[in-house]
Design a protein around this motif. Structure first.
Motif, short mmCIF file in Angstrom:
data_model
loop_
_atom_site.label_atom_id
_atom_site.label_comp_id
_atom_site.label_asym_id
_atom_site.label_seq_id
_atom_site.Cartn_x
_atom_site.Cartn_y
_atom_site.Cartn_z
N LYS A 283 1.03 -1.22 0.07
CA LYS A 283 0.16 0.10 0.09
C LYS A 283 1.00 1.17 0.01
N PHE A 320 -5.87 -1.97 -3.72
CA PHE A 320 -4.93 -3.00 -3.28
C PHE A 320 -5.42 -4.55 -3.49
N CYS A 345 0.08 6.06 -4.70
CA CYS A 345 -0.82 6.33 -3.57
C CYS A 345 -2.03 6.99 -3.61
N TYR A 421 -8.56 1.30 -0.01
CA TYR A 421 -7.58 1.69 1.13
C TYR A 421 -7.25 3.17 0.97
#
Length: 466
Positions: A283, A320, A345, A421
Motif C-alpha cells: 500500500k 490494493f 498512493c 484503502y
C-alpha cells in the motif's frame, strides 16, 4: 444570481480578516461588511479560503500493466470533498505521439467527467526534433509546464542530453521544466541485484531507491537548469539531501528559478511502513519511496522556511486487491516481486485536512502559509494567479468555507477516492471543509455532493513568469 458568504474570516496567503464575500455568477465581486446577495451561505465560526490547487495528480493513467483507479469524475469529486477545487494532471506522451496528440488523449479522459477545473502538464518521453520544435507551441495549447523523468529506465526515463535540450527550449519559450529526480540508471542496477538475490518483498522497493540517488539527481537537474537558463520545479521531493540541493541553488541566486514541492504523505510515513506484515507494505509503494524520521523533520522545516514552495499529493491510486468485481488490476500484480507493484498512493482528498491538523494546529505552519502552500503558490507558479488561488474581486469564486473545529475520522469506508484503502485509516483530523464552491457553484455542502459531471473546465495557463 448573486451569492454572499457571510460572517466568516477570510484567510489568504498574505492576510487574515473578517469579511463577507460577494459572488456574481462565477467570480468574486466584492469583500466587505454587511454585503447582501440573492443566496446566503453562512460562514460563522469558519474561515473562507481559496480552493486548494493540487498540481501533481495522475487520474486514469496507464502504469505498470494497469491503470490508476480514479478517473476524472471520481478523482475530482474526492478532491472537492477535501477542499481542492483545481488540479493539474500529467499527460504522458506515448512513444511517437506529438504534444498536441498527447494532450488530446488526456482531454478526452476529462471531457464529460470533470467536476472541478483542471489543467495539464505534458510529460515528454520521446523527444524527437519535431517534438522539440513543437514545444514552442505549448503556450498556445495553454500547457506551460513540461515534465521529464530521470527514473523508470526503459519506460519513462530520458537521458541527460534529452533533459538538457528540453531545458534549453523551455528557457526560450518560458516553460517551467518539472523533473522526477532519481538516478534511474543506478536504481535499475540495484533492482536487478535485489531480484537476483531473491529479495522480493515490498520493503525492497525502498531499499533499491535510496535517498542518495534522489539527492544526486536533484543536484544534477538543478545544475543543468542553471546552465540552460530554464526555470525548474522538482516534484515530490522526499529527503534532506535533495532538499539541501534545492536550498543551495536558491541561495546561489536561483530563488526565482529553482522550486520544489513535497507531498503530504512524506510528512507521515517512513520506509518501515513498506515492511509491514505480509503484503500490506505494498500500500505504501510509491516513487520516490518513503524515507526516515529525520527527513520528515527536514521537510517540515523546508515548507516553513520556503525552501519548498508547494505541497501536492502525487495522487495515483490503485486497488490494493483489484482484478475482481470488474475492477482494474492493482497492487496484487506485485505479490511475486516488489518490482511489479504499481507505484502510487491515494491522497487527493486528505491533503488540506492533514496539513491543517498536523501543520497549522501544531504551530508548524501559519494559516496564511497553509493557504500559500496549498493554493496560492501553485497558482502563481503554474500561470493561473489571480484567476485561481486568491480571494479577491475578479478572481474565480473557487472558495472553501473551512470549519476549524470539525472532526473527522479518515477511513476507506467513508472516503470518496475510488480505491479500497487509505494510508490514514483511523486517523482523526480536526478542521475540514463545510462548503466547497467552484466558480460560484456549490459542489459540497455539509458532506452532501451537489456537483455535476462535465461542469469542470480546462484552464488555459500563462507562460512561466507572466
Amino acid at each position: 444570481m448573486s451569492t454572499v458568504i457571510k460572517g466568516g474570516t477570510v484567510v489568504t496567503a498574505g492576510d487574515t480578516f473578517p469579511a463577507d464575500v460577494l459572488i456574481e455568477g462565477e467570480q468574486i465581486v466584492a469583500l466587505g461588511q454587511g454585503l447582501s446577495g440573492d443566496k446566503v451561505l453562512d460562514a460563522s465560526g469558519a474561515y473562507v479560503i481559496p480552493g486548494g490547487i493540487d498540481v501533481h495528480t495522475h487520474l486514469d493513467m496507464p502504469f505498470g500493466g494497469t491503470v490508476s483507479s480514479d478517473d476524472f469524475f471520481t478523482g475530482q469529486r474526492a478532491a472537492a470533498f477535501g477542499g481542492t477545487t483545481m488540479h493539474i494532471d500529467f499527460s504522458i506522451q506515448p512513444k511517437g505521439a506529438s504534444l498536441r496528440e498527447t494532450l488530446d488523449i488526456w482531454q478526452a479522459k476529462a471531457t464529460g467527467k470533470a467536476v472541478i477545473d483542471y489543467g495539464f502538464h505534458v510529460a515528454i518521453t520521446d523527444l524527437s526534433e519535431a517534438l522539440l520544435e513543437e514545444m514552442a507551441h505549448c503556450a498556445e495549447y495553454g500547457v506551460t509546464s513540461v515534465k521529464l523523468f530521470m527514473a523508470y529506465k526503459g519506460a519513462l526515463q530520458v537521458d541527460d542530453m534529452t533533459l538538457f535540450r528540453a531545458m534549453q527550449q523551455a528557457a526560450k519559450h518560458k516553460l517551467l521544466i518539472m523533473v522526477h529526480a532519481e538516478n534511474g540508471d543506478a536504481i535499475d542496477v540495484l533492482i536487478k541485484d535485489a531480484l537476483a538475490a531473491d529479495q522480493l518483498a515490498p520493503k525492497y522497493h525502498a531499499l533499491t531507491r535510496p535517498p542518495e540517488l534522489e539527492a544526486e539527481a536533484t543536484a544534477r537537474a538543478v545544475r543543468l537548469a542553471e546552465v540552460s537558463g530554464a526555470p525548474l520545479y522538482v516534484v515530490h521531493l522526499t529527503n534532506a539531501g535533495a532538499l539541501e540541493a534545492v536550498r543551495l541553488a536558491r541561495a546561489r541566486g536561483g530563488a526565482g528559478h529553482i522550486f520544489a514541492e513535497t507531498c503530504t504523505q512524506y510528512f507521515f510515513f517512513t520506509k518501515d511502513d513498506l515492511a509491514r506484515e505480509g503484503f500490506e507494505g505494498a500500500k505504501w509503494v510509491c516513487s520516490p519511496p518513503f524515507r526516515e524520521k529525520h527527513d520528515q523533520v527536514a521537510l517540515w522545516q523546508g515548507v516553513a522556511d520556503n525552501s519548498l514552495q508547494a505541497v501536492s499529493t502525487d495522487h495515483c491510486p490503485f486497488w490494493f486487491d483489484g482484478g475482481k468485481d470488474g475492477r482494474t488490476a492493482g497492487k496484487e500484480l506485485g505479490k511475486a516481486s516488489f518490482a511489479q507493484i504499481p507505484n502510487g498512493c491515494p491522497g487527493i482528498e486528505e491533503r488540506l485536512m492533514l496539513l491543517y491538523t498536523h501543520g497549522v494546529r501544531t504551530g508548524k505552519l501559519s494559516l496564511n502559509r497553509w493557504v500559500e502552500l496549498c493554493s496560492t503558490n501553485p497558482a502563481r507558479l503554474f500561470g493561473c494567479y489571480p484567476q485561481k488561488g486568491a480571494v479577491a474581486p475578479g478572481s474565480d469564486a473557487d472558495l472553501v468555507i473551512w470549519d476549524p473545529e470539525a472532526k473527522r475520522t479518515l477511513s476507506a469506508a467513508t472516503q470518496h477516492q475510488r480505491t479500497d484503502y487509505t494510508l490514514y485509516e483511523g486517523w482523526e483530523v480536526v478542521g475540514a471543509p463545510r462548503t466547497v464552491l467552484s466558480r460560484g457553484q456549490v459542489l459540497v455542502d455539509n458532506g452532501e455532493w451537489k456537483g455535476e459531471a462535465g461542469a469542470g473546465r480546462f484552464v488555459h495557463r500563462r507562460p512561466f513568469g507572466l
